[in-house]
Design a protein around this motif. Structure first.
Motif, mmCIF file in Angstrom:
data_model
loop_
_atom_site.group_PDB
_atom_site.id
_atom_site.type_symbol
_atom_site.label_atom_id
_atom_site.label_comp_id
_atom_site.label_asym_id
_atom_site.label_seq_id
_atom_site.Cartn_x
_atom_site.Cartn_y
_atom_site.Cartn_z
ATOM 1 N N VAL A 1 0.647 -1.136 0.140
ATOM 2 C CA VAL A 1 -0.009 -0.242 0.123
ATOM 3 C C VAL A 1 0.692 1.235 0.057
ATOM 4 O O VAL A 1 2.007 1.211 0.449
ATOM 5 N N ASP A 2 0.517 2.368 -0.642
ATOM 6 C CA ASP A 2 1.144 3.697 -0.743
ATOM 7 C C ASP A 2 0.438 4.535 0.308
ATOM 8 O O ASP A 2 -0.738 4.837 0.294
ATOM 9 N N VAL A 3 1.417 5.084 1.291
ATOM 10 C CA VAL A 3 0.665 5.862 2.438
ATOM 11 C C VAL A 3 1.299 7.199 2.378
ATOM 12 O O VAL A 3 2.574 7.275 2.438
ATOM 13 N N GLU A 4 0.637 8.282 2.345
ATOM 14 C CA GLU A 4 1.357 9.570 2.509
ATOM 15 C C GLU A 4 0.795 10.056 3.831
ATOM 16 O O GLU A 4 -0.522 10.073 4.017
ATOM 17 N N TRP A 5 1.448 10.867 4.553
ATOM 18 C CA TRP A 5 1.093 11.384 5.545
ATOM 19 C C TRP A 5 1.946 12.895 6.007
ATOM 20 O O TRP A 5 2.960 13.150 5.431
ATOM 21 N N ILE A 6 1.507 13.628 6.787
ATOM 22 C CA ILE A 6 2.351 14.726 7.455
ATOM 23 C C ILE A 6 2.063 14.585 8.782
ATOM 24 O O ILE A 6 1.356 14.061 9.696
ATOM 25 N N ILE A 7 2.999 15.457 9.396
ATOM 26 C CA ILE A 7 3.134 15.481 10.986
ATOM 27 C C ILE A 7 3.408 16.867 11.237
ATOM 28 O O ILE A 7 3.850 17.704 10.507
ATOM 29 N N GLN A 8 2.794 17.481 12.309
ATOM 30 C CA GLN A 8 2.913 18.833 12.585
ATOM 31 C C GLN A 8 3.385 19.004 14.143
ATOM 32 O O GLN A 8 2.703 18.196 14.999
ATOM 33 N N TYR A 9 4.531 19.855 14.159
ATOM 34 C CA TYR A 9 5.327 19.771 15.597
ATOM 35 C C TYR A 9 5.595 21.130 15.788
ATOM 36 O O TYR A 9 5.560 21.997 15.319
ATOM 37 N N ARG A 10 5.851 21.319 17.416
ATOM 38 C CA ARG A 10 6.190 22.522 17.729
ATOM 39 C C ARG A 10 7.263 22.448 18.944
ATOM 40 O O ARG A 10 7.191 21.260 19.339
ATOM 41 N N ILE A 11 8.179 23.279 18.826
ATOM 42 C CA ILE A 11 9.561 23.177 19.483
ATOM 43 C C ILE A 11 9.122 23.808 20.864
ATOM 44 O O ILE A 11 8.571 24.512 21.121
ATOM 45 N N ILE A 12 9.398 22.859 21.974
ATOM 46 C CA ILE A 12 9.084 22.895 23.336
ATOM 47 C C ILE A 12 9.940 23.192 24.209
ATOM 48 O O ILE A 12 9.992 23.828 25.408
ATOM 49 N N ASP A 13 11.346 22.837 23.806
ATOM 50 C CA ASP A 13 12.571 22.972 24.590
ATOM 51 C C ASP A 13 13.664 23.662 23.733
ATOM 52 O O ASP A 13 14.283 22.728 23.178
ATOM 53 N N PRO A 14 13.883 24.868 23.770
ATOM 54 C CA PRO A 14 14.666 25.466 22.846
ATOM 55 C C PRO A 14 16.288 24.890 23.067
ATOM 56 O O PRO A 14 17.132 24.464 22.143
ATOM 57 N N LYS A 15 16.609 24.410 24.308
ATOM 58 C CA LYS A 15 17.999 24.112 24.537
ATOM 59 C C LYS A 15 18.263 22.646 24.021
ATOM 60 O O LYS A 15 19.146 22.354 23.173
ATOM 61 N N GLN A 16 17.179 21.697 24.137
ATOM 62 C CA GLN A 16 17.334 20.420 23.583
ATOM 63 C C GLN A 16 17.124 20.497 21.912
ATOM 64 O O GLN A 16 18.025 19.856 21.429
ATOM 65 N N ASN B 1 7.329 18.340 20.125
ATOM 66 C CA ASN B 1 5.912 17.852 20.623
ATOM 67 C C ASN B 1 5.233 17.721 19.222
ATOM 68 O O ASN B 1 5.072 18.751 18.815
ATOM 69 N N VAL B 2 4.857 16.536 18.974
ATOM 70 C CA VAL B 2 4.110 16.272 17.759
ATOM 71 C C VAL B 2 2.800 16.621 18.208
ATOM 72 O O VAL B 2 2.201 16.257 18.995
ATOM 73 N N ILE B 3 2.104 17.536 17.245
ATOM 74 C CA ILE B 3 0.534 18.057 17.533
ATOM 75 C C ILE B 3 -0.408 16.946 16.853
ATOM 76 O O ILE B 3 -1.419 16.632 17.447
ATOM 77 N N THR B 4 -0.071 16.798 15.521
ATOM 78 C CA THR B 4 -0.890 16.195 14.621
ATOM 79 C C THR B 4 -0.107 15.117 13.708
ATOM 80 O O THR B 4 0.937 15.594 13.244
ATOM 81 N N VAL B 5 -0.640 13.968 13.618
ATOM 82 C CA VAL B 5 -0.412 13.105 12.583
ATOM 83 C C VAL B 5 -1.803 12.711 11.860
ATOM 84 O O VAL B 5 -2.521 12.449 12.245
ATOM 85 N N GLN B 6 -1.568 13.198 10.488
ATOM 86 C CA GLN B 6 -2.407 12.928 9.475
ATOM 87 C C GLN B 6 -2.409 12.199 8.297
ATOM 88 O O GLN B 6 -1.435 12.838 7.728
ATOM 89 N N LEU B 7 -2.891 11.190 8.295
ATOM 90 C CA LEU B 7 -2.870 10.128 7.052
ATOM 91 C C LEU B 7 -3.391 10.910 5.839
ATOM 92 O O LEU B 7 -4.573 11.458 5.796
ATOM 93 N N GLN B 8 -2.757 11.123 4.734
ATOM 94 C CA GLN B 8 -3.220 11.696 3.404
ATOM 95 C C GLN B 8 -4.044 10.609 2.532
ATOM 96 O O GLN B 8 -4.841 10.010 3.022
#
Length: 321
Positions: free
Chosen positions: A118-133, A193-200
């Motif tokens: 199967v061919d799966v396309e997806w996206i992830i959306q994330y935000r930086i929560i610890d600038p030092k790391q 921190n990953v906010i959203t994983v969305q399968l396309q």
């Protein structure tokens, strides 16, 4: 005249002596220190400050001071910006603000739990929560994000049948994938921190795609009919329940009425009996008179006579006719 010009030249040269040059250098030093000793952090950012290459602190939005001349260095990190990574495809903008998608089959092609491709396309959306790391935890940040995401999606798709991946368990895969990715990123100290994983798009191989689409359509029709049946069930059951409750309440009311009437009759008979016990003769006469009154109460409509030789009351023909 020549002597006067020589004197003026010597005087002018004295004005650019060591003191003047020192003043110029001091002013230049202060200007450079002033420009390099201040920094501004945007509202959507945080600044990581290092001193002589070692982490010092993290500052929020606003104007801040630091040691100049490279002693303190600042690195701004967009902590409030949601960043996106695309997998299996890449959106490319053309010169006229048009977008088109370029498929990347090496990322999207996967093997499902029932050994289907199967061919799966997806996206992830994330935000930086610890600038030092984010700055110092992992060197290859983007590649690490992509590798972890591909590993998680491959694992989840490989544990399920192709029809489940395409239909009923799609949302479960997205939710579980976000949790698994966050757990991995936390262990690696990536600071995101990953906010959203969305399968396309999730499509089978081109040779059997039509058959899979028919199966998927049949599943959707089945789910639609099930939902319609549930709606009809939910509409009829409360109605029937209401009618049943109504009948029960009517029956309970009738039962209460009969019971109360019976209790009243019993109470009346008990009262008559108590009076009879006290004075039987008077009670008998009263009952007799009440009975006669009930019999002859409508005597105008149908006159009746009593024959002393008969044991019962005998109605006779209406004498008015």
């Amino acid at each position: 005249m020549a002597d006067e010009e020589i004197k003026k030249a010597k005087k002018h040269r004295r004005n650019f002596g060591p003191k003047f040059m020192t003043m110029i250098l001091l002013i230049a030093f202060l200007v450079i220190a002033g420009f390099s000793g201040f920094y501004v952090v945007d509202e959507t950012e945080q600044a990581v400050v290092t001193r002589l290459g070692k982490y010092l602190k993290t500052e929020g939005p606003g104007l801040h001071l630091k040691f100049p001349f490279g002693i303190d260095k600042t690195y701004t990190v967009p902590v409030k910006v949601v960043q996106t990574e695309q997998f299996g495809f890449k959106t490319i903008k053309s010169g006229r603000n048009n977008e088109y998608k370029n498929n990347i089959s090496s990322e999207s092609t996967m093997l499902t739990g029932d050994l289907a491709i199967v061919d799966v396309e997806w996206i992830i959306q994330y935000r930086i929560i610890d600038p030092k790391q984010w700055l110092f935890g992992v060197q290859e940040k983007e590649q690490t994000i992509r590798d972890i995401s591909r590993s998680v999606i491959n694992t989840l798709v490989g544990d399920r049948a192709i029809l489940d991946v395409m239909g009923s368990e799609r949302s479960d895969i997205q939710n579980i994938a976000a949790d698994m990715m966050n757990e991995n990123f936390k262990q690696l100290g990536l600071g995101i921190n990953v906010i959203t994983v969305q399968l396309q798009n999730i499509v089978p191989p081109s040779g059997v795609q039509d058959a899979y689409e028919d199966v998927n359509k049949a599943i959707q029709d089945m789910n639609r009919l099930i939902n319609e049946g549930k709606e009809a069930y939910n509409a009829e059951i409360p109605k029937a329940q209401g009618e049943a409750d109504k009948e029960i309440q009517v029956a309970e009311g009738y039962a209460s009425e009969r019971v109360n009437k019976a209790k009243g009759d019993v109470a009346r008979y008990n009262a008559v009996y108590e009076e009879y016990r006290k004075s039987p003769k008077v009670t008998k006469e009263r009952i007799y008179l009440e009975t006669m009154d009930e019999i002859f109460g409508n005597s105008e409509e149908k006159p009746q006579i009593i024959d002393g030789q008969l044991e019962n009351l005998v109605p006779i023909k209406n004498l008015k006719n």
